[in-house]
Design a protein around this motif. Structure first.
Motif, short mmCIF file in Angstrom:
data_model
loop_
_atom_site.label_atom_id
_atom_site.label_comp_id
_atom_site.label_asym_id
_atom_site.label_seq_id
_atom_site.Cartn_x
_atom_site.Cartn_y
_atom_site.Cartn_z
N SER A 150 0.79 -1.24 0.00
CA SER A 150 0.00 0.00 0.00
C SER A 150 0.82 1.28 0.00
CB SER A 150 -0.97 0.01 1.19
OG SER A 150 -0.27 -0.07 2.40
N ARG A 151 2.12 1.20 0.18
CA ARG A 151 2.97 2.40 0.11
C ARG A 151 4.38 1.99 -0.27
NH1 ARG A 151 4.30 5.24 5.60
NH2 ARG A 151 5.99 5.94 4.29
N ASP A 152 5.10 2.89 -0.90
CA ASP A 152 6.50 2.62 -1.25
C ASP A 152 7.33 2.43 0.01
OD1 ASP A 152 5.82 3.00 -3.90
OD2 ASP A 152 6.81 4.95 -4.10
N GLY A 153 8.24 1.50 -0.03
CA GLY A 153 9.18 1.30 1.06
C GLY A 153 8.53 0.85 2.35
N LEU A 154 9.12 1.26 3.47
CA LEU A 154 8.68 0.85 4.79
C LEU A 154 8.01 1.99 5.53
CD1 LEU A 154 11.89 -1.13 5.83
CD2 LEU A 154 9.86 -1.99 4.66
N ASN A 155 7.14 1.67 6.48
CA ASN A 155 6.51 2.71 7.28
C ASN A 155 7.42 3.09 8.45
OD1 ASN A 155 6.17 0.69 9.21
ND2 ASN A 155 3.96 0.65 9.07
N SER A 156 6.94 3.94 9.35
CA SER A 156 7.78 4.43 10.45
C SER A 156 8.15 3.31 11.44
CB SER A 156 7.07 5.56 11.20
OG SER A 156 5.84 5.10 11.74
N ALA A 157 7.43 2.20 11.40
CA ALA A 157 7.76 1.06 12.25
C ALA A 157 8.66 0.06 11.52
CB ALA A 157 6.49 0.37 12.73
N ASN A 158 9.17 0.46 10.34
CA ASN A 158 10.02 -0.40 9.49
C ASN A 158 9.31 -1.66 9.04
OD1 ASN A 158 12.34 1.20 9.27
ND2 ASN A 158 12.98 0.59 11.33
N CYS A 159 8.02 -1.54 8.75
CA CYS A 159 7.22 -2.66 8.25
C CYS A 159 6.73 -2.37 6.84
CB CYS A 159 6.01 -2.90 9.15
SG CYS A 159 6.42 -3.47 10.79
N MET B 20 3.64 -2.18 4.58
CA MET B 20 2.20 -2.02 4.73
C MET B 20 1.50 -2.62 3.52
SD MET B 20 1.75 -0.43 7.58
CE MET B 20 0.04 -0.03 7.41
N VAL B 21 0.41 -3.33 3.77
CA VAL B 21 -0.36 -3.92 2.68
C VAL B 21 -1.81 -3.49 2.77
CG1 VAL B 21 1.14 -5.89 2.21
CG2 VAL B 21 -0.55 -6.06 4.02
N SER B 22 -2.49 -3.55 1.63
CA SER B 22 -3.85 -3.03 1.51
C SER B 22 -4.89 -3.87 2.23
CB SER B 22 -4.23 -2.91 0.04
OG SER B 22 -4.12 -4.17 -0.58
N SER B 23 -4.63 -5.14 2.40
CA SER B 23 -5.52 -6.01 3.15
C SER B 23 -4.64 -6.91 3.98
CB SER B 23 -6.41 -6.83 2.22
OG SER B 23 -5.63 -7.70 1.43
N GLY B 24 -5.20 -7.51 5.00
CA GLY B 24 -4.38 -8.30 5.89
C GLY B 24 -4.55 -9.78 5.73
N LEU C 18 3.78 -6.39 7.43
CA LEU C 18 4.68 -7.51 7.14
C LEU C 18 6.09 -7.10 7.54
CD1 LEU C 18 3.34 -8.32 3.56
CD2 LEU C 18 2.51 -9.19 5.76
N ILE C 19 6.82 -8.01 8.13
CA ILE C 19 8.18 -7.72 8.54
C ILE C 19 9.11 -8.03 7.37
CG2 ILE C 19 10.01 -8.25 10.21
CD1 ILE C 19 7.41 -6.98 11.39
N PRO C 20 9.85 -7.02 6.87
CA PRO C 20 10.75 -7.26 5.75
C PRO C 20 11.96 -8.10 6.18
CG PRO C 20 11.00 -5.02 6.53
CD PRO C 20 9.87 -5.63 7.31
#
Length: 106
Positions: A47-56, A58-62, A99-101
């Motif tokens: 759902s977004r480029d790269g990682l979020n502020s939690a270094n995860c 992000m995906v559009s559905s879980g 998701l944890i990269p």
């Protein structure tokens, strides 16, 4: 074995990239009565480029409970490579949409 990890891609996925997983969400595929044990396929979009502020990632559905700990694949050329694991749920839902990269666990 034959699973190929991709640490660099795991922290640089682009929005819209489809990721794939196999697992046993809520026991489905594992306890289907007389059916053979067969993992359930699921896909979602980044759902977004790269990682979020939690270094995860992000995906559009879980993914549902039961997929946690499972590998997440992305298509690179003509083969699937592992980019992460299902590991973090959203506190507002029962879904694991963080998701944890692989780059975080290398």
């Amino acid at each position: 074995g034959s699973i190929v990890p991709n640490y660099n891609l795991s922290k640089n996925l682009k929005a819209g990239t489809t990721v794939h997983m196999l697992g046993y969400p809520k026991g489905i595929g594992f306890e289907d009565g007389n059916q053979r044990v067969e993992a359930i396929y699921h896909n979602m979009s980044v759902s977004r480029d790269g990682l979020n502020s939690a270094n995860c990632i992000m995906v559009s559905s879980g993914a549902d409970h039961g997929n946690s700990g499972g590998p997440v694949f992305a298509l690179v050329g003509n083969r699937l490579e592992v980019v992460g694991i299902v590991s973090r749920g959203d506190s507002n839902s029962e879904l694991y949409n963080h998701l944890i990269p692989l780059a975080n666990i290398k």
